[in-house]
Scaffold this active site. Structure first.
Site, PDB file in Angstrom:
ATOM      1  N   TYR A  51       0.806  -1.217   0.000  1.00  0.00           N
ATOM      2  CA  TYR A  51       0.000   0.000   0.000  1.00  0.00           C
ATOM      3  C   TYR A  51       0.845   1.275   0.000  1.00  0.00           C
ATOM      4  O   TYR A  51       0.377   2.324  -0.432  1.00  0.00           O
ATOM      5  CB  TYR A  51      -0.935   0.001   1.212  1.00  0.00           C
ATOM      6  N   ILE A  52       2.054   1.213   0.519  1.00  0.00           N
ATOM      7  CA  ILE A  52       2.902   2.407   0.553  1.00  0.00           C
ATOM      8  C   ILE A  52       3.991   2.334  -0.513  1.00  0.00           C
ATOM      9  O   ILE A  52       4.208   3.285  -1.265  1.00  0.00           O
ATOM     10  CB  ILE A  52       3.550   2.572   1.956  1.00  0.00           C
ATOM     11  N   THR A  91       6.519   1.587   9.587  1.00  0.00           N
ATOM     12  CA  THR A  91       6.272   1.979  10.977  1.00  0.00           C
ATOM     13  C   THR A  91       7.000   1.001  11.898  1.00  0.00           C
ATOM     14  O   THR A  91       6.844  -0.213  11.753  1.00  0.00           O
ATOM     15  CB  THR A  91       4.768   1.944  11.261  1.00  0.00           C
ATOM     16  N   ARG A 119       2.549   8.811   6.046  1.00  0.00           N
ATOM     17  CA  ARG A 119       1.434   9.244   6.913  1.00  0.00           C
ATOM     18  C   ARG A 119       0.176   9.423   6.098  1.00  0.00           C
ATOM     19  O   ARG A 119      -0.714  10.207   6.452  1.00  0.00           O
ATOM     20  CB  ARG A 119       1.816  10.552   7.603  1.00  0.00           C
ATOM     21  N   LYS A 135       5.734   9.329  14.156  1.00  0.00           N
ATOM     22  CA  LYS A 135       4.772   8.449  13.488  1.00  0.00           C
ATOM     23  C   LYS A 135       3.918   7.688  14.509  1.00  0.00           C
ATOM     24  O   LYS A 135       2.688   7.634  14.409  1.00  0.00           O
ATOM     25  CB  LYS A 135       5.538   7.457  12.606  1.00  0.00           C
ATOM     26  N   ARG A 183     -12.175  24.301  21.929  1.00  0.00           N
ATOM     27  CA  ARG A 183     -10.977  23.476  22.153  1.00  0.00           C
ATOM     28  C   ARG A 183     -11.312  22.000  22.336  1.00  0.00           C
ATOM     29  O   ARG A 183     -10.531  21.247  22.887  1.00  0.00           O
ATOM     30  CB  ARG A 183     -10.196  24.008  23.371  1.00  0.00           C
ATOM     31  N   GLY A 216      -9.956  -0.440  13.479  1.00  0.00           N
ATOM     32  CA  GLY A 216      -9.365  -1.445  12.613  1.00  0.00           C
ATOM     33  C   GLY A 216      -8.237  -0.895  11.775  1.00  0.00           C
ATOM     34  O   GLY A 216      -7.731   0.198  12.024  1.00  0.00           O
ATOM     35  N   CYS A 254      -2.808   0.099  11.042  1.00  0.00           N
ATOM     36  CA  CYS A 254      -1.972   1.204  11.548  1.00  0.00           C
ATOM     37  C   CYS A 254      -2.373   1.557  12.968  1.00  0.00           C
ATOM     38  O   CYS A 254      -1.629   1.338  13.916  1.00  0.00           O
ATOM     39  CB  CYS A 254      -2.133   2.435  10.663  1.00  0.00           C
ATOM     40  N   LYS A 286     -12.943   0.572   7.467  1.00  0.00           N
ATOM     41  CA  LYS A 286     -13.489   1.929   7.568  1.00  0.00           C
ATOM     42  C   LYS A 286     -14.254   2.263   6.296  1.00  0.00           C
ATOM     43  O   LYS A 286     -14.196   1.488   5.330  1.00  0.00           O
ATOM     44  CB  LYS A 286     -12.390   2.941   7.873  1.00  0.00           C
TER      45      LYS A 286
END
Ligand code: SAJ
Length: 442
Positions: free
Chosen positions: A13-14, A130, A163, A215, A255, A266, A269, A326
């Site tokens: 994926y990266i 990571t 990221r 990270k 705030r 899920g 990461c 997600k």
């Protein structure tokens, strides 16, 4: 530094979006992966993952001649390591009654080892995976030293975490700020020279361990904040309050920015990275540990709500809508929805799951429906577990014709409950037990 050729190790994926983005800037890129199937797929101009725009980007890169994939690295000006760092399957750490998961660093180790024969003076090596704090200096640098070259003296070594948000990877790779931590300031500068070829966001130089911490802190911060939202959902349920209403009011405070509760956290990461801190220092991370516990327990809360809605789960038929981790992604890894399905089944329910983003997915122990209609046809209740746009767009009056179910459990605040109620459904929303409220007499 001037980069004619780079080697990207790990085409997931990266790694794959990173490799194709460099190639699009005219750099000669060799993508490396241990899977011959992935290599063949990419060299044929196809891809093995789903990410909007990525197929076109990879095809363009292959056609330009700037990008090819292979199972072994070659000499290059820079090497980027973007391999997975999952958990160890069968081994756990323990500290004072606390059991924690351990990072599996084998892929980073073998990626670093694979570079050793090709490493030359003046090269740059960047770790993107990571990793627990100090991985760059304590794990990667000593492996690369087997080349006879010393990190920071003979070659540059840096840590630069990705990221990007799945679903928006290609845009965020370019636009997000990028942190580059070098084992020396010169290594950080070399890393900056490399990523400046495409990064439009701010590039921040620091040391390698700070970049690793940054990270992990980002994802841990999000995990802890989701945990408090999830805990609020349980409190709201207990006190007859609609957590979604309460959060929207609290968030008017300048705030306060409470995140959304749901069936759990899920992905590979946010539900993983906080453990790297706990593993590295269990004696000083009780908050991080407990946030993980809260989020991991959230599927049980969902099952309690379904049980409350249906009376008992034994023999009940449930249509589970959404298995992705997600909304609007096809990634089912570490998805809390899977856990919910298993727990429902454990309580005796018969569950059919419908995941429109991956209808053909084979999920061990889960009955995947071939269509929404199939999932709904026999159901006693519908459980919404992911806020996919197409689920929010369902028309309740049409659904009412496709199912005998008249109970809907919405775990993500994804449905317009007024519309569903007026189509004859009884709606139970996670964290919203307002129907139980008895208002005090005025
Ligand atoms: N979630 C909630 N409530 C929320 C937000 C998210 O329950 O309010 C859940 C999601 O449903 C999902 C999980 O959390 O199950 C994680 O989703 P996400 O969108 O928060 O994050 P990821 O895992 O897709 O991507 C994160 C991002 N990190 C941060 O936002 C700090 C991304 O920028 C990172 O690059 C990525 O992790 C990564 O690769 O580390």
């Amino acid at each position: 530094m001037n980069f004619q050729k780079i080697c990207v190790i790990g085409l997931g994926y990266i790694g794959l979006p990173t490799a194709s983005t460099f190639a699009a800037r005219g750099i000669n890129v060799l993508g490396v992966d241990i899977s011959p199937r992935i290599i063949d797929t990419i060299n044929q101009g196809e891809i093995h993952i789903h990410e909007p725009g990525l197929l076109e980007e990879v095809q363009k890169a292959i056609r330009s001649g700037n990008f090819k994939a292979a199972t072994k690295p070659e000499e290059a000006d820079a090497f980027i390591i973007a391999v997975p760092t999952p958990f160890q399957e069968n081994k756990f750490g323990e500290y004072s009654g606390v059991t924690y998961k351990l990072a599996d660093m084998r892929a980073v180790t073998s990626a670093a080892e694979s570079i050793v024969p090709f490493l030359r003076k003046g090269n740059l090596v960047v770790l993107e995976s990571t990793s627990p704090p100090r991985t760059t200096v304590d794990l990667v640098a000593p492996i690369l030293a087997h080349s006879g070259l010393v990190a920071g003296r003979d070659f540059h070594l840096a840590y630069s975490p990705e990221r990007v948000l799945p679903g928006q990877i290609l845009r965020e790779l370019i636009e997000n700020a990028r942190v580059i931590g070098g084992v020396t300031p010169e290594s950080a500068q070399a890393g900056r020279d490399l990523y400046a070829t495409f990064v439009k966001g701010q590039i921040i130089q620091t040391d390698a361990t700070t970049a690793e911490m940054v990270k992990l802190m980002e994802n841990t911060y999000r995990d802890v904040n989701i945990a408090i939202a999830n805990e609020f959902s349980r409190l709201a349920d207990k006190f007859g309050v609609d957590v979604w209403e309460a959060i929207s009011i609290a968030n008017l405070h300048p705030r306060v920015k409470i995140l959304s509760p749901g069936p759990g956290v899920g992905g590979h990461c946010i539900s993983v990275d906080p453990w790297f801190f706990v593993e590295a220092a269990p004696e000083i991370t009780p908050l991080i540990y407990h946030a993980r516990q809260v989020n991991d327990a959230q599927p049980h809360f969902v099952v309690d709500i379904v049980k409350r809605a249906l009376g008992s789960l034994n023999g009940k038929k449930v249509a589970a809508l959404g298995l992705a981790y997600k909304p609007d992604v096809d990634d089912l890894r570490e998805s809390p929805a899977n856990e919910v399905v298993h727990l429902l089944q454990h309580e005796g329910a018969q569950v059919k799951a419908w995941e429109p983003f991956k209808p053909d997915a084979v999920m061990p122990g889960i009955d995947m429906a071939p269509s929404l209609e199939n999932a709904l046809s026999e159901a006693d209740a519908i459980v919404l577990m992911v806020k996919h746009t197409e689920f929010s767009n369902l028309v309740p009056s049409e659904i009412a014709n496709k199912t005998k179910a008249r109970i809907v459990i919405d775990t993500v605040n994804g449905l317009n409950d007024k519309a569903w109620k007026s189509a004859g459904f009884k709606v139970f929303r996670l964290g919203s037990n307002k129907s139980q409220i008895v208002n005090p007499k005025s």
